[in-house]
Motif scaffolding. Sequence first.
Motif, PDB file in Angstrom:
ATOM      1  N   ASN A  76       1.035  -1.301   0.027  1.00 43.51           N
ATOM      2  CA  ASN A  76       0.022  -0.093  -0.074  1.00 43.51           C
ATOM      3  C   ASN A  76       0.792   1.404   0.092  1.00 43.51           C
ATOM      4  OD1 ASN A  76      -2.548  -1.346   0.267  1.00 43.51           O
ATOM      5  ND2 ASN A  76      -2.584  -1.684   2.203  1.00 43.51           N
ATOM      6  N   SER A 125      -4.944  10.700   4.616  1.00 47.83           N
ATOM      7  CA  SER A 125      -5.884  10.053   4.829  1.00 47.83           C
ATOM      8  C   SER A 125      -7.364  10.643   4.340  1.00 47.83           C
ATOM      9  CB  SER A 125      -6.300   9.525   6.268  1.00 47.83           C
ATOM     10  OG  SER A 125      -7.254   8.655   6.371  1.00 47.83           O
ATOM     11  N   ARG A 171       1.601   4.352   7.664  1.00 53.36           N
ATOM     12  CA  ARG A 171       1.367   2.895   7.232  1.00 53.36           C
ATOM     13  C   ARG A 171       2.659   2.326   7.651  1.00 53.36           C
ATOM     14  NH1 ARG A 171      -0.731   4.093   1.300  1.00 53.36           N
ATOM     15  NH2 ARG A 171      -2.688   5.428   1.954  1.00 53.36           N
ATOM     16  N   GLY A 175       1.402  -2.312   5.040  1.00 47.76           N
ATOM     17  CA  GLY A 175       0.577  -1.325   4.552  1.00 47.76           C
ATOM     18  C   GLY A 175      -0.591  -0.969   5.297  1.00 47.76           C
ATOM     19  N   VAL A 176      -0.639  -1.549   6.639  1.00 45.09           N
ATOM     20  CA  VAL A 176      -1.281  -1.185   7.788  1.00 45.09           C
ATOM     21  C   VAL A 176      -1.300   0.148   8.578  1.00 45.09           C
ATOM     22  CG1 VAL A 176      -2.727  -2.256   9.645  1.00 45.09           C
ATOM     23  CG2 VAL A 176      -1.812  -3.549   7.892  1.00 45.09           C
ATOM     24  N   VAL A 177      -2.390   0.976   8.828  1.00 47.09           N
ATOM     25  CA  VAL A 177      -2.289   1.978   9.703  1.00 47.09           C
ATOM     26  C   VAL A 177      -1.956   1.479  10.977  1.00 47.09           C
ATOM     27  CG1 VAL A 177      -3.225   3.896  11.038  1.00 47.09           C
ATOM     28  CG2 VAL A 177      -3.976   3.360   8.308  1.00 47.09           C
TER      29      VAL A 177
END
Length: 587
Positions: A76, A125, A171, A175-177
């Motif tokens: 991401n 975001s 991220r 790719g994860v917040v």
Amino acid sequence: MPDQPKPIRVKPRNLTARAAYRVPGNPANTRLDGSVGNCFPGLEMDVRDLDRRFFPGLVFNAVRVPLNPVPEAPKNTQGFHLVFVDYMYDPMLPDDSTEDWVQTLLSAYRGDIGTKLGTGRWFLSWVQQGDRRIDMHDEDGTPYDGMMVWRFIRSLEAGSDNPVSLALVRRNHEGVVDTEPVELHGYRRRYRTEAGVFSDTYDPGELTQSLCNPWSHDFRDCGCHYWPSNHPDVVMAETDPEHALPTGQSYNPIKAETYLDWLRSDRSLAGNVAAFNTVEQNRPFQIDHYQVNQMWSDLPIVVEGRETGEVYEADIDLPDVLPYPSTAEMIADLRTRLAPMEMTLSLQYLYAYFTLADPETADTARWPTLKDDLIFARRALIEVAIGEMTHMRCANQLLWELQGKDYHPVLTPAKTLRFGPGPGKVYPRSLRPLTTEAIDDFIEIERPGGYIDRAYARCVATLEQRDLYERHLYTLAVRIDTDGDEHYLRFRQMKEVLAKYNTGEGLPAYLRPVEVGTEDQARHALDIFDNVKEGLHDAYVSEAGKDYPEAQDYLSQVRAEMKILRDEGEKLAADRIGIPFWPDHDP
């Protein structure tokens, strides 16, 4: 005399326009009216570089979804990526500002928020203006491509009455917040000052920093999907002259219809495989940027869609083809031989089309590929028949252009056909199914360099005399002359595709048992055919008289009648009856 209107004067409002000359030392793209901007790299400026600083104190890059990411790459990575915080010399954030929002932002950047934004990968975001908020990801949380986010940013309005709020998220490698979002509030930047020049916010070279360097990087990526494309995408392979048609196409119908990726990295004969349908599919097999920098001059020249070696010969003339001695002799040949020949060919091909089996009734249990092959053969054959009808129309146009008021439409089929090598042989016209023998004859009829091809080559040789004939007449003759190559290749393809169904035992699986019917059996179809001929007659007369709206009305009626004729021909063929386009008593 009435008062003369006052002249309209355009008053330049910015410094660039006021300098009505090229300022010494300034490159061309310093003048807004003389540069070309675009949202892709490659021209004089990259408009995205303006929006990377849309919010005071922050610098972003619009990141695209990678085409071929390596497995170990972060996930991401697309979106509006925060490159760094840059507030110290931002004209919108002066230290002595009395604006509360300015001091709030400065405190955030100088404090914990600024420190936090300096660690990890941060992305935009959401952005909000007024009561509208735009999230920069889809419903399942997948971030939008950077180009889409950039277009959202372009929609923001500037001005003191249009505050902007945004949120930044970090991220991780997957790719994860991984942390709480950071929210900031301010205003959209104006890119130009009151004087009409770019804001001092932008450093020298910043608006061009994303352009391709060297230029061959851009040359590699500018294909047909990009409007200023200046190189081919798919091409035909160069053909050995000993195995080529006069137009340069291969005698082999498969090779003649195979398009190659011009940027393919494997340039051996083994690499001459068909290009895929999309940029993404072709990309792994193309040369890379570092390669094109070294070998761009080795890429083959493409002429008329075909890769060409050291020598290119245009308009190859057939040997011994001489112009007609006079216009009158060319007119006579068009009226008595060429135009009637086109009528006969179109009807022979149309009759053969009706003898092909209905794909929906194909015995796919025994012949799994028969349905698809029938769809191809029927489509190819009807295209060739329509092509001959178009040739007949072109031959008639040549006649009405050359004859003027003496013109009368030619819509009578020839009783014989001459085809074959050299002077050819005379054969009676015939309505017959698309057997192997018929296909062989059709290939010979359309063979480049054969008798029919040479016949139109003579028209071309005559009409290319620019001092005697208008150029568009030459173009018409060339169109008929060159279409024969396509028809030849279509019949070669049909022969290869259908050969496996001819087992030598009875009727080939791709045919249905159709015999020429009587006039009474096909009365309705023949009446429709008469309507088609009458409509074409009236359309040609109208076009000759330059009454184009009336001609279009007639042609619309003809197209409608042809659809009905096609349906009627299918019904008769299902009953094993072929349309007798010429009566038995008129062989």
